[in-house]
Design a protein around this motif. Structure first.
Motif, PDB file in Angstrom:
ATOM      1  N   ARG A  19      51.904  43.218  49.434  1.00 55.37           N
ATOM      2  CA  ARG A  19      52.483  44.396  50.100  1.00 55.37           C
ATOM      3  C   ARG A  19      53.402  43.972  51.252  1.00 55.37           C
ATOM      4  O   ARG A  19      54.500  44.498  51.407  1.00 55.37           O
ATOM      5  N   ILE A  20      52.949  43.019  52.046  1.00 59.12           N
ATOM      6  CA  ILE A  20      53.750  42.560  53.183  1.00 59.12           C
ATOM      7  C   ILE A  20      54.981  41.814  52.692  1.00 59.12           C
ATOM      8  O   ILE A  20      56.088  42.016  53.197  1.00 59.12           O
ATOM      9  N   TYR A  21      54.813  40.981  51.675  1.00 58.22           N
ATOM     10  CA  TYR A  21      55.948  40.232  51.114  1.00 58.22           C
ATOM     11  C   TYR A  21      57.018  41.187  50.588  1.00 58.22           C
ATOM     12  O   TYR A  21      58.208  40.995  50.819  1.00 58.22           O
ATOM     13  N   GLU A  22      56.585  42.236  49.875  1.00 53.03           N
ATOM     14  CA  GLU A  22      57.536  43.223  49.337  1.00 53.03           C
ATOM     15  C   GLU A  22      58.252  43.965  50.456  1.00 53.03           C
ATOM     16  O   GLU A  22      59.457  44.215  50.395  1.00 53.03           O
ATOM     17  N   SER A  23      57.529  44.301  51.504  1.00 50.74           N
ATOM     18  CA  SER A  23      58.128  44.974  52.661  1.00 50.74           C
ATOM     19  C   SER A  23      59.172  44.081  53.330  1.00 50.74           C
ATOM     20  O   SER A  23      60.261  44.534  53.696  1.00 50.74           O
ATOM     21  N   VAL A  24      58.866  42.800  53.466  1.00 53.47           N
ATOM     22  CA  VAL A  24      59.813  41.840  54.048  1.00 53.47           C
ATOM     23  C   VAL A  24      61.055  41.733  53.168  1.00 53.47           C
ATOM     24  O   VAL A  24      62.185  41.729  53.662  1.00 53.47           O
ATOM     25  N   ARG A  25      60.852  41.673  51.857  1.00 54.27           N
ATOM     26  CA  ARG A  25      61.969  41.559  50.911  1.00 54.27           C
ATOM     27  C   ARG A  25      62.889  42.778  50.997  1.00 54.27           C
ATOM     28  O   ARG A  25      64.115  42.648  51.083  1.00 54.27           O
ATOM     29  N   ILE A  26      62.301  43.972  51.014  1.00 54.46           N
ATOM     30  CA  ILE A  26      63.085  45.205  51.075  1.00 54.46           C
ATOM     31  C   ILE A  26      63.855  45.298  52.386  1.00 54.46           C
ATOM     32  O   ILE A  26      65.040  45.649  52.399  1.00 54.46           O
ATOM     33  N   ASN A  27      63.190  44.970  53.477  1.00 53.40           N
ATOM     34  CA  ASN A  27      63.865  45.024  54.779  1.00 53.40           C
ATOM     35  C   ASN A  27      64.990  44.008  54.891  1.00 53.40           C
ATOM     36  O   ASN A  27      66.008  44.266  55.524  1.00 53.40           O
ATOM     37  N   ILE A  37      66.866  42.995  52.347  1.00 48.15           N
ATOM     38  CA  ILE A  37      67.974  43.572  51.572  1.00 48.15           C
ATOM     39  C   ILE A  37      68.630  44.697  52.357  1.00 48.15           C
ATOM     40  O   ILE A  37      69.861  44.776  52.435  1.00 48.15           O
ATOM     41  N   TYR A  38      67.802  45.567  52.942  1.00 47.43           N
ATOM     42  CA  TYR A  38      68.342  46.680  53.725  1.00 47.43           C
ATOM     43  C   TYR A  38      69.227  46.162  54.862  1.00 47.43           C
ATOM     44  O   TYR A  38      70.324  46.663  55.095  1.00 47.43           O
ATOM     45  N   TYR A  39      68.760  45.143  55.568  1.00 45.38           N
ATOM     46  CA  TYR A  39      69.528  44.569  56.674  1.00 45.38           C
ATOM     47  C   TYR A  39      70.841  43.970  56.166  1.00 45.38           C
ATOM     48  O   TYR A  39      71.898  44.150  56.774  1.00 45.38           O
ATOM     49  N   GLU A  40      70.763  43.279  55.045  1.00 48.99           N
ATOM     50  CA  GLU A  40      71.946  42.646  54.453  1.00 48.99           C
ATOM     51  C   GLU A  40      73.026  43.687  54.133  1.00 48.99           C
ATOM     52  O   GLU A  40      74.196  43.489  54.445  1.00 48.99           O
TER      53      GLU A  40
END
Length: 196
Positions: free
Chosen positions: A89-97, A99-102
């Motif tokens: 869950r934390i890894y997925e949240s980090v990944r999404i954030n 991408i969002y930042y990018e």
């Protein structure tokens, strides 16, 4: 003084090192991404702390070494299991954030057009949903049938991401003869609303 057997020492070392590494990752990223400790993370920290305490006591109390070894296996094992449970869950949240930042760094439609061309070539197309509600049905359909990842953006429409969305819409019309609106109408949420 009775020492730990090499196999026991090896297993315990793996539990401690991997547990600490995951605890460190989860602690740093969960607090960064969600601003709170989950219950699982709180318990993982407590069990790890108990394990460290038992490890210290192990070197000072000869009589309780056997018991302390068993307790260490239990508490370090539970801590590791809790960390493994919350890690995805934390890894997925980090990944999404990430991408969002990018994509948030891209400020013009021209830059978004270039990014869309790259995403299309790599098979990594995104769709940015704007509005009060997030359409989970649309997200599911886009992911499963068109390999498009969806991001909820809230109510504030961002023009550069709308430029990207228009390119996604054109791509869908050209390759699948369907628009986002057509796909949205096929989603479970839309069917549920229509039937009521």
């Amino acid at each position: 003084m009775k020492k730990l057997k090499p196999k026991t020492k090896y297993i315990l070392s793996i539990l401690v090192i991997s547990g600490f590494a995951l605890l460190y990752y989860n602690h740093n990223n969960e607090l960064t991404e969600t601003s709170f400790d989950s219950t699982e993370l709180k318990y993982a920290k407590r069990f790890f702390g108990i394990g460290i305490l038992c490890l210290v006591l192990y070197f000072f109390n000869k009589k309780l070494k056997n018991l302390l070894t068993k307790i260490m296996f239990g508490v370090f094992g539970i801590s590791l299991a809790l960390n493994l449970y919350i890690f995805p869950r934390i890894y997925e949240s980090v990944r999404i954030n990430k991408i969002y930042y990018e994509y948030s760094e891209i400020e013009t439609c021209e830059e978004m057009e270039k990014r869309f061309a790259t995403d299309l070539k790599n098979g990594e197309i995104k769709y940015f949903q704007f509005g009060i509600g997030y359409n989970v049905g649309l997200e599911k359909t886009l992911k499963e049938q068109y390999n498009i990842e969806t991001f909820g953006m809230g109510c504030t429409i961002q023009s550069e991401k709308e430029c990207y969305n228009k390119l996604v819409n054109e791509y869908l019309k050209k390759d699948f003869n369907k628009s986002i609106s057509d796909i949205e109408k096929e989603s479970d949420l839309y069917k549920l609303i229509e039937n009521n």
